[in-house]
Design a protein around this motif. Structure first.
Motif, PDB file in Angstrom:
ATOM      1  N   ASP A 259      42.143  38.995  34.373  1.00 41.48           N
ATOM      2  CA  ASP A 259      42.820  39.147  35.660  1.00 41.48           C
ATOM      3  C   ASP A 259      43.680  40.411  35.707  1.00 41.48           C
ATOM      4  O   ASP A 259      43.818  41.041  36.758  1.00 41.48           O
ATOM      5  N   VAL A 260      44.282  40.782  34.577  1.00 43.61           N
ATOM      6  CA  VAL A 260      45.049  42.029  34.541  1.00 43.61           C
ATOM      7  C   VAL A 260      44.113  43.221  34.735  1.00 43.61           C
ATOM      8  O   VAL A 260      44.425  44.157  35.482  1.00 43.61           O
ATOM      9  N   LEU A 261      42.966  43.185  34.074  1.00 45.62           N
ATOM     10  CA  LEU A 261      42.013  44.301  34.202  1.00 45.62           C
ATOM     11  C   LEU A 261      41.531  44.472  35.642  1.00 45.62           C
ATOM     12  O   LEU A 261      41.265  45.591  36.087  1.00 45.62           O
ATOM     13  N   SER A 262      41.445  43.348  36.376  1.00 41.69           N
ATOM     14  CA  SER A 262      40.960  43.424  37.761  1.00 41.69           C
ATOM     15  C   SER A 262      42.096  43.483  38.779  1.00 41.69           C
ATOM     16  O   SER A 262      41.866  43.353  39.984  1.00 41.69           O
ATOM     17  N   ASP A 263      43.326  43.677  38.283  1.00 39.27           N
ATOM     18  CA  ASP A 263      44.520  43.762  39.142  1.00 39.27           C
ATOM     19  C   ASP A 263      44.806  42.470  39.897  1.00 39.27           C
ATOM     20  O   ASP A 263      45.480  42.476  40.934  1.00 39.27           O
ATOM     21  N   ASN A 264      44.305  41.340  39.399  1.00 38.46           N
ATOM     22  CA  ASN A 264      44.621  40.039  40.003  1.00 38.46           C
ATOM     23  C   ASN A 264      45.812  39.365  39.328  1.00 38.46           C
ATOM     24  O   ASN A 264      46.223  38.273  39.726  1.00 38.46           O
ATOM     25  N   LEU A 265      46.347  39.997  38.291  1.00 42.29           N
ATOM     26  CA  LEU A 265      47.561  39.564  37.596  1.00 42.29           C
ATOM     27  C   LEU A 265      48.296  40.828  37.212  1.00 42.29           C
ATOM     28  O   LEU A 265      47.671  41.829  36.858  1.00 42.29           O
ATOM     29  N   ASP A 266      49.623  40.799  37.303  1.00 42.29           N
ATOM     30  CA  ASP A 266      50.372  42.027  37.057  1.00 42.29           C
ATOM     31  C   ASP A 266      50.815  42.218  35.611  1.00 42.29           C
ATOM     32  O   ASP A 266      50.854  43.347  35.127  1.00 42.29           O
ATOM     33  N   VAL A 267      51.181  41.136  34.921  1.00 40.10           N
ATOM     34  CA  VAL A 267      51.646  41.280  33.541  1.00 40.10           C
ATOM     35  C   VAL A 267      51.070  40.170  32.669  1.00 40.10           C
ATOM     36  O   VAL A 267      51.180  38.986  33.009  1.00 40.10           O
ATOM     37  N   ILE A 268      50.464  40.564  31.562  1.00 42.48           N
ATOM     38  CA  ILE A 268      50.107  39.616  30.510  1.00 42.48           C
ATOM     39  C   ILE A 268      51.046  39.894  29.342  1.00 42.48           C
ATOM     40  O   ILE A 268      51.137  41.026  28.856  1.00 42.48           O
ATOM     41  N   LYS A 269      51.769  38.874  28.909  1.00 43.57           N
ATOM     42  CA  LYS A 269      52.824  39.080  27.917  1.00 43.57           C
ATOM     43  C   LYS A 269      52.291  39.234  26.500  1.00 43.57           C
ATOM     44  O   LYS A 269      52.987  39.764  25.637  1.00 43.57           O
ATOM     45  N   THR A 270      51.078  38.761  26.253  1.00 46.84           N
ATOM     46  CA  THR A 270      50.482  38.884  24.930  1.00 46.84           C
ATOM     47  C   THR A 270      48.995  39.171  25.067  1.00 46.84           C
ATOM     48  O   THR A 270      48.259  38.366  25.634  1.00 46.84           O
ATOM     49  N   ILE A 271      48.561  40.306  24.575  1.00 43.90           N
ATOM     50  CA  ILE A 271      47.138  40.633  24.601  1.00 43.90           C
ATOM     51  C   ILE A 271      46.396  39.678  23.664  1.00 43.90           C
ATOM     52  O   ILE A 271      46.796  39.516  22.506  1.00 43.90           O
ATOM     53  N   PRO A 272      45.343  39.005  24.122  1.00 41.28           N
ATOM     54  CA  PRO A 272      44.592  38.095  23.246  1.00 41.28           C
ATOM     55  C   PRO A 272      44.055  38.822  22.019  1.00 41.28           C
ATOM     56  O   PRO A 272      43.701  40.013  22.091  1.00 41.28           O
TER      57      PRO A 272
END
Length: 534
Positions: A259-272
């Motif tokens: 979702d971050v990559l597609s701009d559908n989420l603004d912040v991911i706190k931990t990269i998988p």
């Protein structure tokens, strides 16, 4: 910044970068002017609770950091400074006077007074209320009288109102770091409206907490979906630069990353972990790193016979190749841990667990067999935290190096895992993570390993450890306290109630729609700095 807490996801702080505090999360992650009328979307896991005195994990604390303003926060040197407090003073480290800044109101319009702190802390300390953070009030005089099934009292004798904006806190013994403690979530105030009667939480409060911070609830907590907050215009402190925040709840980190990559989420706190090798390419300068305080470990149910022997626990530790897992799974985005406290705090020493931290399969197997270790090992973890890869790798090492059967068992959510281990249900070894509540060596020791520690889910109890911890807490200087804490840590190295595995760093990312994204040492996005790009 405020809080310690149990961390749901694979927290990623890096000891090596701690001297480089200016690196990583500073600067703008986008271009263009800011849009103060827009909201931002931040990933979290499902919180376990949203009552300040019951919230001891990172997702809940991220939400509460929006809704509440702490008495103190911490500067770049990890020293406390006043926020909602005008001053916190003491002449003897035993009787502390807290003066509040005037002008704070709760989101329902109530004026914030000394009573709101006293009421909230009494509620948190009263044992029948079963609050996860009750432990943090242990240092206040009268705490013992609030414990047990039928407590002698309902309120702490050490809390006294002086006037509407002043109260005193008398501790049962001196504690020089008390001001630092006050930045933790458990010490937030609660409005009169939070209680249906003195000491009785109002039904429904947790679904829409009323705080006195920069944001207020927008609707109610939508479980397993989202929590929304919006700017509180009457907030007298530093104003946020966004209109609101949608804390979006994910059960799979990879879905949040997509979702971050597609701009559908603004912040991911931990990269998988599975995306670490491509994150820099995928996100460019929107892939960020910064120091953090997190500590990953495997905990033993020491109350179960098969794990009651410290030699069994040490053998399992020696059979795990921390360096290999850190390199192959985490792409060196974490640092192997061989101590019980993080490098971010004073008093840290490397390799305090000694031989138990040295990878030695032959010695591990011999010790394990001599100690009568179980033929099957179960590693439980939360499935919403991105832990499967390293759990599987650890299991494979234990199979090979100890000649045992090993299985990884995922609980759907971190809250589910905490509920099981708190109830002492059989889960085998279980994955845990810790993010400090306040910057002190004691915060890595007391809550996790003292007999009555708020997050001692493994049944560990050593009277000598408790004694050293108490002596450290009452020491007149930080240097004297650290000496006692280090002695207490040496006892942990002998008993090995948990296996230290890794220290992390913040490895996070954001969309093209936001800038000035920063994360603190407590695994939280700084909600006062983030901005939306037009």
């Amino acid at each position: 910044m405020r809080v310690r807490r149990l961390a749901a996801w694979t927290a990623l702080p890096l000891a090596v970068t701690l001297g480089l505090a200016a690196c990583g999360s500073g600067g703008s992650g986008g271009s263009g002017s800011s849009n103060p009328d827009a909201a931002v979307r931040i990933e979290i896991a499902e919180p376990q609770h949203l009552v300040p005195t019951n919230t001891n994990e990172t997702s809940g604390s991220q939400v509460l950091a929006a809704l509440f303003s702490p008495l103190v926060d911490y500067d770049e040197a990890n020293k406390p400074y006043e926020v909602a407090a005008e001053s916190v003073t003491s002449s003897d480290n035993t009787v502390w006077t807290v003066k509040l800044k005037d002008g704070y109101t709760f989101h329902n319009g109530e004026k914030v007074t000394a009573d709101n702190y006293i009421d909230a802390w009494n509620y948190g300390a009263y044992a029948p209320n079963g609050q996860n953070s009750s432990y943090f009030f242990e240092k206040i005089a009268g705490y013992e009288d609030l414990q047990g099934e039928t407590p002698k009292a309902r309120t702490l004798s050490g809390l006294k109102k002086v006037d509407d904006l002043t109260f005193t806190v008398t501790l049962s013994q001196p504690y020089s770091e008390f001001t630092s403690m006050l930045g933790y979530t458990a010490f937030y105030p609660m409005p009169k409206a939070a209680f249906s009667a003195p000491g009785v939480l109002a039904e429904g409060y947790e679904q829409a907490p009323v705080g006195q911070g920069p944001f207020k609830m927008k609707g109610t907590w939508q479980h397993d979906a989202k929590v929304e907050v919006e700017k509180y215009d009457a907030f007298p402190g530093e104003k946020p630069k966004v209109a609101g925040v949608e804390f979006r709840i994910y059960q799979q980190p990879t879905a949040a990353y997509a979702d971050v990559l597609s701009d559908n989420l603004d912040v991911i706190k931990t990269i998988p972990t599975e995306n670490l090798s491509t994150a820099a390419t995928d996100l460019g300068d929107r892939y960020k790193q910064s120091p953090a305080s997190s500590f990953q470990f495997l905990a033993f149910p020491t109350f179960e016979k098969e794990y009651s022997n410290p030699d069994v626990r040490k053998a399992i530790s020696m059979a795990i190749d921390r360096d290999e897992i850190t390199k192959s799974i985490f792409k060196d985005s974490q640092t192997p841990a061989r101590s019980f406290v993080s490098p971010v705090v004073g008093g840290y020493r490397a390799d305090t667990i000694g031989a138990a931290g040295t990878f030695d399969p032959a010695k591990a197997k011999a010790l394990y067999q001599a100690a009568g270790g179980p033929s099957k090992i179960e590693l439980s973890y939360n499935g919403d935290g991105g832990h499967k890869d390293w759990i599987d790798a650890t299991c494979n090492q234990l199979k090979t190096n100890l000649g045992v059967e090993c299985v990884g068992t995922a609980e759907p959510k971190f809250a589910d895992l905490l509920t099981k281990v708190k109830a002492k249900q059989p889960v085998g070894l279980f994955r845990m993570g810790w993010v400090m509540d306040y910057p002190s060596m004691e915060n890595y020791l007391g809550p996790l390993y003292s007999t009555n520690g708020s997050s001692n889910y493994y049944g560990y109890s050593n009277p000598e450890f408790d004694k050293l911890l108490a002596e450290g807490a009452s020491a007149p200087t930080e240097e004297a306290a650290i000496k006692k804490y280090q002695q207490a840590e040496e006892l942990l190295a002998k008993d090995m109630p948990v296996i230290p595995l890794r220290y992390g760093q913040n490895n996070f990312g954001h969309s093209t729609k936001v800038k000035n994204v920063e994360m603190d040492l407590f695994d939280r996005v700084d909600l006062l700095k983030i901005e939306v790009v037009n």
